[in-house]
Design an enzyme around this catalytic site. Structure first.
Site, PDB file in Angstrom:
ATOM      1  N   ASP A   1       0.869  -1.170   0.000  1.00  0.00           N
ATOM      2  CA  ASP A   1       0.000   0.000   0.000  1.00  0.00           C
ATOM      3  C   ASP A   1       0.915   1.231   0.000  1.00  0.00           C
ATOM      4  O   ASP A   1       2.131   1.121   0.145  1.00  0.00           O
ATOM      5  CB  ASP A   1      -0.977  -0.011   1.186  1.00  0.00           C
ATOM      6  CG  ASP A   1      -2.193   0.868   0.885  1.00  0.00           C
ATOM      7  OD1 ASP A   1      -2.147   1.649  -0.078  1.00  0.00           O
ATOM      8  OD2 ASP A   1      -3.202   0.794   1.615  1.00  0.00           O
TER       9      ASP A   1
HETATM   10  C1  BGC Z   1      -5.016   3.245  -0.043  1.00  0.00           C
HETATM   11  C2  BGC Z   1      -5.159   2.213  -1.116  1.00  0.00           C
HETATM   12  C3  BGC Z   1      -5.061   2.875  -2.468  1.00  0.00           C
HETATM   13  C4  BGC Z   1      -3.718   3.560  -2.562  1.00  0.00           C
HETATM   14  C5  BGC Z   1      -3.458   4.203  -3.900  1.00  0.00           C
HETATM   15  C6  BGC Z   1      -3.763   4.086  -0.235  1.00  0.00           C
HETATM   16  O1  BGC Z   1      -3.729   5.168   0.629  1.00  0.00           O
HETATM   17  O2  BGC Z   1      -4.992   2.610   1.217  1.00  0.00           O
HETATM   18  O3  BGC Z   1      -6.381   1.535  -0.975  1.00  0.00           O
HETATM   19  O4  BGC Z   1      -5.243   1.939  -3.487  1.00  0.00           O
HETATM   20  O5  BGC Z   1      -3.659   4.549  -1.565  1.00  0.00           O
HETATM   21  O6  BGC Z   1      -4.229   5.313  -4.097  1.00  0.00           O
END
Ligand code: BGC
Length: 759
Positions: free
Chosen positions: A297
């Site tokens: 993530d």
């Molecule tokens: C979120 C993810 C997301 C990623 C990219 C993160 O902060 O937890 O779910 O896909 O950002 O935007």
């Protein structure tokens, strides 16, 4: 006789043809997989260690199409890395022109020209928005949900995107957590089915088709169980919950071919998910045989330092790579240190090869090596953007609505209804109903409640009553909820006084749920509860239309307000969908995918809890049993709950358990009302005694069907070992013979009960 012969000959022939076609398509698939593996291996042999590490590196793309944006400190470095083939993927870049420009840099300028993956959070539609995922889940309509993900993929792929960070398959039982809006609710069975539908919708039949995009099951694992519902908080769960509640929806996605999996921010029982060998190597890649790749993530590799699991960023790279995280999203850990870590012998070259193989395989499957610009067709982009499939989005929005209460059949409204008052700032809001996670869509592009109403009647008067927010609300960094200003109450109350029916549109702002939006209060935000009560004093004929991204605790409304419609954040077609329900052109059929509490103190509250040793009082004065002294233990609205404008009666429960492998449970459902309507019949089981105690109820089947007035239908559920077993505390799936309770009903609390013995 002749006939029989004829039929059986025909049968034989078609069986042979079927087997033949199966074996041809199987061998075609196998050979295309073989040839992809071959291509991957040949490419891998040509790559330097640095280029391999480059594939494991993902950057957020915020440079201008003509080059790096000068104001971004490290944009120049990112640009240089693209040219050297040191980037495997970028996120947040869209538009065929932008995507082509970046793709051209790597394809034309880097040594091996390996195309990029373009990732984006396509969560509930891209330009045209469906309801938030929690809303869609209330439809319990898997075909519709798959279609909705398909439509999102068609739009996203048309603007250059080939990878979505969805579906979020985190099960969550806590309404305080803002991200419940992004998932399928609290139940692992429903959540798994919905996750599968979304994976199929995004990826289509064949990943190499121009409208297919790779899906990503996230966040692996446990993110929905952050303590106290506080975003990014720790997760500490027992083995039974991990195996039976948290992991099944991920396994279902993997079994159904999901291309990628994303780590979670949280620690799970003391180990960050991102550096969790047990989760990533043992379970995901080994036990489940996952062949796709794992992306971290955002910054979650680097955050292992903050967790206290690694001394520095270099060590996070070592831990994450060895644990099985294949791609680094924005931690800069891999690109900075992985090569060195391999040279120092801290990360085996085989670990790198395994990760790169997985990433390249997805790129080959998408067909990017055949045509890196396949998602860059500007004509198709225009065509799709200018002709969105709004009819399906509207259908999905209507299916997502849940009727929570309808006393005295106040709904549906008569088209000739006079004197309608509409109150609430959300009624006139074109932005909030889009919900969160809608970076691809235009702000304020929803059909508002009032715009939808206008298509039925203009015979109404509108008073805001209050502003839900004050100040800036477009992109949500500051969302100021109006907590004090009641100056517009008088106008609304006056209007209500002289009206036949009052439609009150209240709830959360679309940006009050989503990532980073945990709340400790679950009532109506701001002064809306006060407004509701003020209006009720002068007119009790209220239809409360709720817009929210999570369960709300509204005991006062549930007791006093005669009609309540749960309308979530329904996306682009919001107003039309609600109006069609209010005026009865659509009979609501949604059922809650998550429990609605009476108060925050009950959270987490969920239907599939365990029996306690002291479930009820033995006498009137009993204190020492499982309860609250100031609140009921029951929910406000249970999981699976939702009404219709018609009525369904359940009868004739029969169980045939003679074949232990196929236990048949049947019931008859009759539409005893005056309108055609759809019902979701739900089957729950409970094993009375087991080596690991079983929840009081577990959903193990549901069927959605339509019935005309007086029409009956017998439905059958077949229970096999896949439904009757559970994971023990060693993570092994076991089926234990014994006695079961079974229920077929209209929600998790009401239904026909029976028992059977599984021999
Ligand atoms: C979120 C993810 C997301 C990623 C990219 C993160 O902060 O937890 O779910 O896909 O950002 O935007």
């Amino acid at each position: 006789m002749n006939n029989i012969l004829n039929i059986s000959l025909k049968g034989l022939l078609s069986a042979i043809l079927f087997l033949l076609s199966f074996s041809i398509s199987y061998s075609q698939k196998k050979s295309s997989n073989d040839s992809i593996d071959y291509k991957v291996e040949s490419l891998l042999k040509k790559m330097t260690l640095e280029e391999k590490v480059g594939q494991m590196n993902q950057y957020n793309g915020f440079w201008d199409v003509t080059g790096p944006t000068p104001k971004e400190g490290n944009a120049k470095q990112k640009y240089e890395h693209l040219k050297k083939g040191l980037v495997g993927s970028v996120l947040n870049v869209e538009g065929t022109t932008n995507v082509r420009k970046l793709q051209e840099i790597v394809v034309k300028e880097s040594r091996l020209g390996i195309p990029l993956l373009f990732g984006f959070d396509v969560i509930h539609g891209h330009k045209t928005l469906s309801p938030i995922p929690l809303g869609e889940s209330a439809s319990w309509d898997l075909a519709a949900i798959e279609k909705s993900a398909r439509a999102a993929a068609v739009e996203a792929s048309a603007v250059g995107i080939n990878w979505t960070f969805a579906p979020m398959v985190d099960i969550s039982r806590d309404a305080r957590w803002g991200r419940v809006m992004e998932g399928a609710g609290e139940d692992p069975y429903l959540g798994s089915k919905i996750g599968i539908a979304r994976v199929h919708g995004f990826q289509g039949e064949d990943l190499s088709a121009p409208t297919s995009i790779v899906a990503c099951a996230k966040h692996f694992a446990g993110y929905g169980f952050v303590e106290a519902g506080r975003e990014y908080n720790s997760v500490d769960v027992g083995t039974s919950t991990l195996y039976n509640i948290i992991l099944p929806s991920f396994k279902a996605a993997v079994d159904n071919g999901v291309g990628t999996v994303m780590n979670a921010f949280n620690i799970l029982n003391g180990v960050p998910s991102t550096g969790n060998k047990f989760l990533l190597r043992e379970i995901l890649k080994s036990k489940w045989g996952f062949k796709g790749f794992v992306v971290s993530d955002w910054g979650s590799i680097g955050e292992m330092v903050d967790h206290g699991f690694a001394k520095n960023i270099k060590e996070t790279a070592e831990i994450a790579a060895n644990a099985g995280s294949d791609m680094d999203m924005e931690s800069y850990a891999y690109i900075t240190y992985l090569k060195q870590l391999v040279e120092e012998g801290k990360v085996d070259a085989k670990v790198i090869d395994d990760a790169v193989r997985r990433i390249l395989r997805i790129k080959f499957k998408l067909g990017l090596f055949d045509n890196p610009y396949k998602y860059c067709d500007t004509k198709r982009e225009q065509e799709i953007i200018n002709h969105p499939d709004r009819a399906s989005v509207l259908e999905m929005a209507k299916k997502s609505i849940v009727l929570l209460k309808n006393e005295n059949n106040l709904l549906p409204l008569n088209i000739n209804q006079q004197n309608i008052a509409v109150i609430g700032s959300l009624a006139n809001d074109k932005n909030s109903p889009l919900g969160n996670w809608r970076f691809g869509a235009k702000d304020s592009s929803a059909i508002s409640f009032l715009e939808g109403l206008n298509k039925y009647t203009t015979n109404y008067k509108y008073a805001k009553g209050t502003d839900l927010t004050t100040g800036k609300t477009v992109f949500p960094l500051e969302l100021n909820i109006n907590e004090t200003d009641t100056s517009q109450f008088a106008e609304a109350v006056n209007l209500a006084k002289n009206s036949g029916v009052v439609l009150m549109v209240l709830g959360e702002h679309g940006f009050q749920s989503g990532e980073g939006r945990s709340r400790t209060k679950l009532g109506l935000p701001g002064v809306q509860q006060q407004l509701l009560e003020a209006v009720y004093k002068v007119n009790k004929n209220i239809v409360l239309v709720l817009m929210n991204g999570r369960p709300l605790a509204l005991p006062w409304a549930a007791e006093h307000v005669p009609s309540i419609v749960e309308a979530w954040q329904l996306g682009t077609e919001t107003g039309d969908a609600i109006a069609q329900v209010l005026f009865g052109d659509y009979n609501p059929s949604g059922k809650l995918p998550i429990t609605f509490p009476r108060s925050v103190g009950q959270c987490p509250i969920f239907y599939n809890h365990y029996h306690t040793g002291r479930a009820s009082a033995k006498s009137k004065d009993e204190v020492f049993y499982s309860h609250y002294t100031d609140e009921s233990v029951s929910p406000l609205y249970p999981f699976g709950y939702g009404l219709s404008y018609t009525k369904f009666q359940y009868s004739n429960l029969t169980i045939d358990a003679s074949d232990a492998m196929h236990i048949k449970v049947k019931a008859t459902i009759t539409n005893t009302g005056k309108r055609e309507g759809e019902e979701v019949a739900q089957l729950y089981i409970h094993q009375k005694v087991a080596s690991v105690v079983r929840p009081v109820k577990e959903l193990k089947g549901f069927q959605k069907f339509s019935l005309s007035p007086n029409e009956s239908k017998e439905i059958t559920f077949t229970l096999t070992d896949a439904e009757l077993g559970f994971y023990n505390n060693e993570g092994k799936y076991v089926v234990e013979p014994g006695e079961f309770d079974v229920m077929i009903g209209t929600n998790s609390q009401e239904g026909l009960m029976g028992t059977f013995t599984r021999k």
